[in-house]
Design a protein around this motif. Structure first.
Motif, short mmCIF file in Angstrom:
data_model
loop_
_atom_site.label_atom_id
_atom_site.label_comp_id
_atom_site.label_asym_id
_atom_site.label_seq_id
_atom_site.Cartn_x
_atom_site.Cartn_y
_atom_site.Cartn_z
N THR A 65 -27.23 -16.93 -31.29
CA THR A 65 -26.46 -17.80 -32.17
C THR A 65 -26.89 -17.48 -33.60
OG1 THR A 65 -28.09 -19.56 -31.96
CG2 THR A 65 -26.25 -19.61 -30.43
N GLN A 66 -26.52 -18.33 -34.55
CA GLN A 66 -26.82 -18.04 -35.95
C GLN A 66 -28.32 -18.17 -36.23
OE1 GLN A 66 -24.80 -20.58 -38.78
NE2 GLN A 66 -24.81 -18.97 -40.33
N ASP A 67 -28.85 -17.23 -37.01
CA ASP A 67 -30.24 -17.31 -37.44
C ASP A 67 -30.50 -18.62 -38.17
OD1 ASP A 67 -30.34 -14.68 -36.62
OD2 ASP A 67 -31.03 -13.88 -38.54
N ILE A 68 -31.69 -19.15 -37.98
CA ILE A 68 -32.15 -20.24 -38.84
C ILE A 68 -32.97 -19.61 -39.96
CG2 ILE A 68 -33.80 -22.16 -38.96
CD1 ILE A 68 -32.62 -23.24 -36.43
N THR A 69 -32.77 -20.08 -41.20
CA THR A 69 -33.45 -19.45 -42.33
C THR A 69 -34.14 -20.49 -43.19
OG1 THR A 69 -31.49 -19.61 -43.75
CG2 THR A 69 -31.73 -17.60 -42.44
N GLY A 70 -35.17 -20.06 -43.87
CA GLY A 70 -35.85 -20.93 -44.82
C GLY A 70 -36.47 -20.10 -45.93
N ILE A 71 -36.27 -20.54 -47.16
CA ILE A 71 -36.85 -19.85 -48.31
C ILE A 71 -38.28 -20.32 -48.50
CG2 ILE A 71 -36.70 -19.54 -50.82
CD1 ILE A 71 -33.67 -19.89 -50.52
N PHE A 72 -39.17 -19.39 -48.82
CA PHE A 72 -40.56 -19.74 -49.07
C PHE A 72 -40.80 -19.85 -50.57
CE2 PHE A 72 -42.72 -17.94 -45.01
CZ PHE A 72 -41.92 -18.76 -44.26
N GLY A 73 -41.74 -20.70 -50.92
CA GLY A 73 -42.05 -20.94 -52.33
C GLY A 73 -42.99 -19.91 -52.91
N LEU A 74 -42.87 -18.67 -52.47
CA LEU A 74 -43.66 -17.57 -53.03
C LEU A 74 -42.77 -16.78 -53.97
CD1 LEU A 74 -45.51 -15.86 -50.03
CD2 LEU A 74 -46.58 -16.98 -51.98
N LYS A 75 -43.38 -16.23 -55.03
CA LYS A 75 -42.64 -15.38 -55.96
C LYS A 75 -43.29 -14.00 -55.95
CE LYS A 75 -41.55 -19.26 -59.02
NZ LYS A 75 -42.52 -20.29 -58.58
N LEU A 76 -42.48 -12.98 -55.69
CA LEU A 76 -43.03 -11.65 -55.52
C LEU A 76 -42.26 -10.62 -56.34
CD1 LEU A 76 -43.58 -11.79 -51.64
CD2 LEU A 76 -45.35 -11.96 -53.41
N CYS A 77 -42.97 -9.52 -56.67
CA CYS A 77 -42.36 -8.44 -57.45
C CYS A 77 -41.55 -7.51 -56.53
CB CYS A 77 -43.45 -7.65 -58.17
SG CYS A 77 -44.52 -6.72 -57.04
N ASP A 78 -40.89 -6.52 -57.15
CA ASP A 78 -40.06 -5.58 -56.38
C ASP A 78 -40.82 -4.93 -55.24
OD1 ASP A 78 -37.79 -5.98 -57.91
OD2 ASP A 78 -38.31 -4.39 -59.33
N GLU A 79 -42.07 -4.54 -55.53
CA GLU A 79 -42.85 -3.83 -54.52
C GLU A 79 -43.31 -4.77 -53.41
OE1 GLU A 79 -46.29 -1.90 -56.12
OE2 GLU A 79 -47.11 -1.47 -54.12
N HIS A 80 -43.85 -5.91 -53.77
CA HIS A 80 -44.47 -6.77 -52.76
C HIS A 80 -43.46 -7.55 -51.92
CE1 HIS A 80 -48.31 -6.15 -55.17
NE2 HIS A 80 -48.49 -5.62 -53.98
N GLU A 115 -41.00 -6.17 -50.61
CA GLU A 115 -40.68 -5.22 -49.53
C GLU A 115 -41.81 -5.14 -48.52
OE1 GLU A 115 -37.76 -4.09 -49.28
OE2 GLU A 115 -37.04 -4.56 -51.29
N GLU A 116 -43.00 -5.50 -48.93
CA GLU A 116 -44.16 -5.34 -48.04
C GLU A 116 -44.45 -6.58 -47.20
OE1 GLU A 116 -47.51 -4.34 -50.42
OE2 GLU A 116 -46.84 -2.26 -50.75
N ILE A 117 -43.93 -7.71 -47.60
CA ILE A 117 -44.32 -8.94 -46.90
C ILE A 117 -43.76 -8.94 -45.47
CG2 ILE A 117 -42.36 -10.29 -47.80
CD1 ILE A 117 -44.37 -12.66 -47.99
N LYS A 118 -44.60 -9.34 -44.54
CA LYS A 118 -44.21 -9.33 -43.14
C LYS A 118 -44.59 -10.65 -42.48
CE LYS A 118 -44.17 -4.45 -42.27
NZ LYS A 118 -44.31 -4.15 -43.71
N PHE A 154 -38.20 -11.11 -42.57
CA PHE A 154 -37.96 -11.59 -43.92
C PHE A 154 -36.79 -10.85 -44.56
CE2 PHE A 154 -42.49 -13.12 -44.15
CZ PHE A 154 -42.18 -14.42 -44.50
N SER A 155 -35.98 -11.57 -45.29
CA SER A 155 -35.07 -10.97 -46.26
C SER A 155 -35.50 -11.52 -47.61
CB SER A 155 -33.61 -11.31 -45.93
OG SER A 155 -33.44 -12.70 -45.83
N LYS A 156 -34.75 -11.21 -48.67
CA LYS A 156 -35.20 -11.64 -49.99
C LYS A 156 -34.10 -12.36 -50.73
CE LYS A 156 -34.27 -7.10 -52.02
NZ LYS A 156 -34.87 -5.88 -52.59
N VAL A 157 -34.53 -13.29 -51.59
CA VAL A 157 -33.60 -14.08 -52.40
C VAL A 157 -34.03 -13.93 -53.85
CG1 VAL A 157 -32.78 -16.41 -52.89
CG2 VAL A 157 -33.28 -15.75 -50.54
N SER A 158 -33.10 -13.57 -54.71
CA SER A 158 -33.41 -13.44 -56.14
C SER A 158 -33.79 -14.80 -56.73
CB SER A 158 -32.20 -12.87 -56.89
OG SER A 158 -32.40 -13.00 -58.28
N LEU A 159 -34.83 -14.79 -57.58
CA LEU A 159 -35.23 -16.05 -58.23
C LEU A 159 -34.14 -16.56 -59.18
CD1 LEU A 159 -39.00 -15.34 -59.05
CD2 LEU A 159 -38.01 -16.42 -57.03
#
Ligand SMILES: [Zn+2]
Length: 128
Positions: free
Chosen positions: A32-47, A49-52, A82-87
């Motif tokens: 069924t549809q993914d459940i998603t939640g945004i985390f309150g972390l702020k990361l740069c372009d490089e990091h 991509e690395e978060i797992k 993880f996917s990413k959301v622009s600040l």
């Protein structure tokens, strides 16, 4: 106001927040549809991509908290990603400043309640 990357020792400008995606299966085993939640972390372009998900020692707790009691579907804990959301995005803005009144129509059904102090992302295993 620019934000600094939350990764320890990183001086880069943060542009992204991680969004956890939890694949879900219904009672007869169909996706069924993914459940998603945004985390309150702020990361740069490089990091961003690395978060797992494996970095979070309390991943299972976080996922169960994210899902809550709103569904009888079952999470696939092995396939969480993880996917990413622009600040700068509206999606992130809604996470930071959720609508105060009559919020239900504005919130995607599969998103965690953005006003909660959730998720607690600590402890991270690899901070460097
Ligand atoms: Zn960084």
């Amino acid at each position: 106001m620019p934000h600094q990357c939350n990764r320890t020792g990183c001086q880069e400008e943060a542009k992204w927040a991680p969004k956890l995606n939890v694949p879900m299966f219904n009672t007869i085993g169909q996706p069924t549809q993914d459940i998603t939640g945004i985390f309150g972390l702020k990361l740069c372009d490089e990091h961003i991509e690395e978060i797992k998900p494996e970095e979070f020692t309390n991943l299972k707790e976080v996922v169960l908290q994210l899902i809550g009691s709103s569904t009888a579907d079952t999470p696939d804990l092995e396939s969480v990603y993880f996917s990413k959301v622009s600040l700068d995005s509206n999606e992130y803005e809604l996470f930071i400043n959720p609508p105060k009144i009559a919020s239900e129509p504005f919130r995607p059904k599969n998103m965690a309640t953005p006003s909660a102090p959730f998720p607690r992302l600590l402890p991270l295993r690899n901070l460097n």
